[in-house]
Design a protein around this motif. Sequence first.
Motif, PDB file in Angstrom:
ATOM      1  N   LEU A   1      -1.847  -2.128  -4.494  1.00  0.00           N
ATOM      2  CA  LEU A   1      -1.356  -0.771  -4.261  1.00  0.00           C
ATOM      3  C   LEU A   1      -2.474   0.140  -3.766  1.00  0.00           C
ATOM      4  O   LEU A   1      -2.255   0.989  -2.892  1.00  0.00           O
ATOM      5  N   GLU A   2      -3.651  -0.026  -4.335  1.00  0.00           N
ATOM      6  CA  GLU A   2      -4.777   0.837  -3.974  1.00  0.00           C
ATOM      7  C   GLU A   2      -5.421   0.443  -2.649  1.00  0.00           C
ATOM      8  O   GLU A   2      -6.319   1.131  -2.167  1.00  0.00           O
ATOM      9  N   LYS A  44      -0.192   4.345  -9.051  1.00  0.00           N
ATOM     10  CA  LYS A  44      -1.227   4.478  -8.031  1.00  0.00           C
ATOM     11  C   LYS A  44      -2.037   5.746  -8.266  1.00  0.00           C
ATOM     12  O   LYS A  44      -1.489   6.846  -8.394  1.00  0.00           O
ATOM     13  N   ARG A  72       0.819  -1.216   0.000  1.00  0.00           N
ATOM     14  CA  ARG A  72       0.000   0.000   0.000  1.00  0.00           C
ATOM     15  C   ARG A  72       0.850   1.262   0.000  1.00  0.00           C
ATOM     16  O   ARG A  72       0.384   2.331  -0.375  1.00  0.00           O
ATOM     17  N   HIS A 125       4.211   3.416  -4.869  1.00  0.00           N
ATOM     18  CA  HIS A 125       3.642   4.436  -5.742  1.00  0.00           C
ATOM     19  C   HIS A 125       3.357   3.923  -7.147  1.00  0.00           C
ATOM     20  O   HIS A 125       2.491   4.451  -7.832  1.00  0.00           O
ATOM     21  N   GLY A 147      -2.052  -3.566  -8.999  1.00  0.00           N
ATOM     22  CA  GLY A 147      -2.765  -2.318  -8.775  1.00  0.00           C
ATOM     23  C   GLY A 147      -3.780  -2.423  -7.656  1.00  0.00           C
ATOM     24  O   GLY A 147      -3.930  -1.489  -6.848  1.00  0.00           O
TER      25      GLY A 147
END
Length: 345
Positions: free
Chosen positions: A331-332, A27, A9, A12, A328
């Motif tokens: 990450l989000e 991100k 998390r 970037h 993704g």
Amino acid sequence: MTASLEQLRRCHFAVDLGAARTRVYVKGAGLVVDEPSAAAVNTRTGALIAVGEFAEKMTGRTPHYIRVVRPVSGGTVVDIEMAQRMLRHLLGDKLRRTLRRKPRLRAAAAVPHDADPLAQRATVETLVGLGARRVELVDTLIAAAVGCGLPVEQPEATMIIVCGAATTQIAVLSLGSIVTAARIPVGGDAIDHAVVQHLRQHHALMLPSQSVRPLQLALSGNGLTPQGPEQTEIHGRDVATGLARSVHVDTAAVRSAIHTPLTAVLDGIGRVLRDCPPDLVADLTERGIMMVGGSALLPGLDQMLRNAIGVPVHIAERPDVCAVRGLGEMLEGRIQPMALNPLTD
């Protein structure tokens, strides 16, 4: 090797360096790069001529002093400097400036299952050269499973096959971890080579390198299954005369040719299932197998596996971008781990 969700998390951007295509997820911005992993270099000066789609189109069409190189093979970076130059041009100046403004820039990268420390180090150094202060590595199998929406965090068996250009990765997942897995050095490129060799040996026809995959996709719509058309017309160059020539090819023979390299994939699936606990194998008879990766779109491949294994075989929606989509999602912060709190006496 797989980083924790908390560490991911904080990243970037994420990169999926594949043998066929390179994809970058930023991100908050989504998928910003989806281009072939190719670069054209002037061997006289060392200058970079083109990257991505344009470099791919130059394959086999360049003078002797321009060489099209692929810095990634089988998901492993084999030329760190060229991979960095390719990524810089694919990202563009504007996006690179935006990323460099991030304090302590962090990156995530998908790496093949059981990648050796040298391969992992090459991926890390490639992204460090782009300005990343820290690089988190994620197993491609887990990233792809998350990207296609499989419930990897549940105590149920989930089997996934990542069909890449150079390798095929097979795994059974449960509780967010890999129970058993295998990596086979057979992928879409081996199938392409089998088609080229079949046309050369049986029809004395040389097929342009960039026409192999469009040929296979043109035979989709059950073209490479017993219900498809019996023959199809193929254009190429005669081996003896060097002149252009067209031949009518029996699709059953092409189907037999591509099944030969796929026997290794079937052996790998059998090996994974033999090493898997019986309870998880029982789950797979109901849930089936999910296929992801660009080579999963090869016509007739899912039906062949379905007939050989006897369990349902599904192809993910947009199978080619499942791995970077899974990165993704992590990450989000859209993936919530299953909480396993220790019991107290």
